[in-house]
Design a protein around this motif. Structure first.
Motif, short mmCIF file in Angstrom:
data_model
loop_
_atom_site.label_atom_id
_atom_site.label_comp_id
_atom_site.label_asym_id
_atom_site.label_seq_id
_atom_site.Cartn_x
_atom_site.Cartn_y
_atom_site.Cartn_z
N GLU A 263 0.84 -1.19 0.00
CA GLU A 263 0.00 0.00 0.00
C GLU A 263 0.88 1.25 0.00
O GLU A 263 1.83 1.36 0.78
N GLY A 264 0.57 2.20 -0.90
CA GLY A 264 1.37 3.41 -0.97
C GLY A 264 1.21 4.12 -2.30
O GLY A 264 0.36 3.76 -3.13
N ASP A 265 2.05 5.13 -2.52
CA ASP A 265 1.99 5.93 -3.75
C ASP A 265 3.19 5.61 -4.63
O ASP A 265 4.34 5.56 -4.16
N TYR A 266 2.92 5.47 -5.93
CA TYR A 266 3.94 4.98 -6.86
C TYR A 266 3.91 5.75 -8.17
O TYR A 266 3.01 6.53 -8.45
N GLU A 267 4.94 5.47 -9.00
CA GLU A 267 4.96 5.94 -10.38
C GLU A 267 5.37 4.76 -11.27
O GLU A 267 6.14 3.88 -10.86
N VAL A 268 4.82 4.75 -12.47
CA VAL A 268 5.01 3.63 -13.39
C VAL A 268 5.78 4.09 -14.63
O VAL A 268 5.51 5.17 -15.17
N HIS A 269 6.75 3.27 -15.07
CA HIS A 269 7.55 3.59 -16.25
C HIS A 269 7.63 2.37 -17.16
O HIS A 269 7.68 1.23 -16.68
N VAL A 270 7.66 2.61 -18.47
CA VAL A 270 7.68 1.53 -19.46
C VAL A 270 8.98 1.59 -20.24
O VAL A 270 9.41 2.67 -20.68
N VAL A 271 9.60 0.41 -20.41
CA VAL A 271 10.94 0.34 -20.99
C VAL A 271 10.97 -0.70 -22.10
O VAL A 271 10.29 -1.73 -22.03
N SER A 272 11.78 -0.43 -23.12
CA SER A 272 11.90 -1.35 -24.25
C SER A 272 13.32 -1.93 -24.33
O SER A 272 14.31 -1.22 -24.13
N PHE A 273 13.38 -3.24 -24.61
CA PHE A 273 14.65 -3.93 -24.87
C PHE A 273 14.55 -4.53 -26.28
O PHE A 273 13.53 -5.12 -26.64
N GLU A 274 15.63 -4.40 -27.06
CA GLU A 274 15.59 -4.91 -28.44
C GLU A 274 16.57 -6.06 -28.62
O GLU A 274 17.56 -6.20 -27.90
N LYS A 275 16.28 -6.89 -29.63
CA LYS A 275 17.15 -8.03 -29.93
C LYS A 275 18.50 -7.56 -30.43
O LYS A 275 18.61 -6.57 -31.14
N GLY A 296 -8.09 10.63 -15.56
CA GLY A 296 -7.83 11.06 -14.19
C GLY A 296 -6.73 10.30 -13.48
O GLY A 296 -6.41 10.59 -12.32
N LEU A 297 -6.13 9.30 -14.15
CA LEU A 297 -5.06 8.51 -13.52
C LEU A 297 -3.76 8.75 -14.27
O LEU A 297 -3.67 8.51 -15.48
N LEU A 298 -2.75 9.24 -13.55
CA LEU A 298 -1.46 9.55 -14.14
C LEU A 298 -0.44 8.48 -13.81
O LEU A 298 -0.47 7.89 -12.72
N LEU A 299 0.49 8.24 -14.73
CA LEU A 299 1.50 7.22 -14.50
C LEU A 299 2.45 7.59 -13.36
O LEU A 299 3.05 6.71 -12.74
N ASN A 300 2.59 8.88 -13.09
CA ASN A 300 3.49 9.31 -12.01
C ASN A 300 2.76 9.53 -10.69
O ASN A 300 3.31 10.10 -9.76
N ASP A 301 1.51 9.08 -10.63
CA ASP A 301 0.74 9.26 -9.39
C ASP A 301 -0.28 8.13 -9.26
O ASP A 301 -1.48 8.32 -9.43
N VAL A 302 0.25 6.94 -8.93
CA VAL A 302 -0.58 5.74 -8.81
C VAL A 302 -0.67 5.35 -7.34
O VAL A 302 0.35 5.07 -6.71
N SER A 303 -1.86 5.34 -6.81
CA SER A 303 -2.07 5.01 -5.40
C SER A 303 -2.59 3.58 -5.29
O SER A 303 -3.59 3.23 -5.90
N VAL A 304 -1.88 2.77 -4.52
CA VAL A 304 -2.25 1.35 -4.35
C VAL A 304 -2.74 1.13 -2.92
O VAL A 304 -2.09 1.54 -1.96
N SER A 305 -3.88 0.48 -2.81
CA SER A 305 -4.43 0.12 -1.50
C SER A 305 -4.33 -1.38 -1.30
O SER A 305 -4.26 -2.15 -2.26
N ALA A 306 -4.33 -1.81 -0.03
CA ALA A 306 -4.25 -3.23 0.28
C ALA A 306 -5.46 -3.96 -0.26
O ALA A 306 -6.59 -3.45 -0.26
#
Length: 320
Positions: A263-275, A296-306
């Motif tokens: 439970e807490g506040d997070y940010e999400v990032h997406v990454v690419s790996f190539e062959k 209304g939901l931002l990748l840098n402001d994601v709130s997770v509850s238990a």
């Protein structure tokens, strides 16, 4: 007379010591107890040449004391991802108390059936690569984590063994093993312990991503993502995205799941790996420019509850 007096003094001292030990044992036996379960899960590796990663756990300790009822197990950690977890300890009685650490004792030498080695990577060609180069037969990895076992209650801990952080490929290895565990300090950083009842998850679908590349979704504690540091590698083993809480490999259908997130506040990032030129190897391509598709939901402001799921669909706009 003096010898006789000394004899009685010694007897009294010995009797008192025995009585003290017995009382201490009785006090321990009389303590309130709760039930403890321990599971293990994995965040995925980014090496397609790995068929499986096997770890032999010979003992588990809490606050330095062995958990009774546990027997040595060899676990294919890589088989437990996306919310799946392997049960190691099933509702074992322990003293009701506040604890501060969990320790895995790893057997380097033998697996649970007595075969060598104890911890290894199995590559697609069927070769076992010993993850420990040292001559020692075992090692301990201790993770600091405060948790409470309440009287008469069940506590379920999950150990997240992040293989992406824990195992590295040895460049141009001339030895028998092409893989190894990272340094002791880095290995400790690759494990996290959470109370399952205090966790939620983040899941969804990533649209408009390149299926020929590998795409990963990383979750960080809010405010702790440093683009330069995370994408350039850190520590002796040059681990990329070393400070991510956990990660998920995006499936061919675009689906991902970040599990056992406290439970807490997070940010999400997406990454690419190539062959690379080697079909079984992928190298870091870049961080993707991504937006949430949920209003209304931002990748840098994601709130997770238990005990809840955050539905987070992501749209890829290109490379940053």
């Amino acid at each position: 007379m003096m010898k006789r007096k000394n004899f009685f003094v010694v007897v009294i001292i010995l009797f008192s010591a025995v009585l003290f030990v017995q009382c201490s044992k009785d006090d321990l036996d009389g303590k309130e107890k709760g039930m403890l379960s321990v599971k293990i899960t994995d965040a995925p590796s980014d090496d397609m040449n790995i068929q499986g990663t096997f770890v032999t756990v010979s003992d588990i300790k809490i606050d330095g004391k062995l958990v009774e009822g546990f027997t040595s197990q060899t676990i294919e950690v890589s088989a437990y991802q996306n919310g799946n977890a392997k049960l190691l300890v099933d509702n074992e009685e322990v003293a009701a108390n506040t604890y501060n650490s969990v320790t895995l004792v790893l057997n380097h030498e033998n697996d649970a059936s007595g075969e060598s080695p104890g911890c290894y990577v199995l590559t697609e060609d069927g070769t076992k690569h010993n993850l420990f180069a040292e001559t020692s037969t075992e090692s301990e990895v201790t993770v600091s984590k405060e948790f409470v076992v309440e009287s008469g209650m069940e506590t379920s801990l999950v150990i997240d063994f992040d293989l992406r952080k824990a195992v590295v490929r040895i460049p141009e290895s001339s030895g028998e093993s092409e893989y190894k565990f990272v340094t002791t300090a880095e290995l400790k950083n690759s494990l996290r312990v959470v109370n399952e009842d205090e966790c939620g998850e983040v899941s969804g679908k990533v649209d408009s991503f390149n299926a020929e590349n590998q795409t990963y979704v990383f979750i960080y504690n809010k405010g702790e993502f440093d683009t330069s540091a995370e994408s350039s590698g850190s520590g002796e083993s040059n681990v990329l995205f070393a400070n991510a809480v956990t990660s998920s490999k995006v499936g061919n259908n675009g689906v991902y799941k970040l599990s056992f997130v406290e439970e807490g506040d997070y940010e999400v990032h997406v990454v690419s790996f190539e062959k690379t030129t080697d079909e079984n190897k992928f190298s870091f391509k870049g961080i993707l420019n991504a937006n949430s598709k949920i209003g209304g939901l931002l990748l840098n402001d994601v709130s997770v509850s238990a005990d809840s799921t955050v539905e987070l669909d992501i749209e890829i706009l290109g490379l940053l």
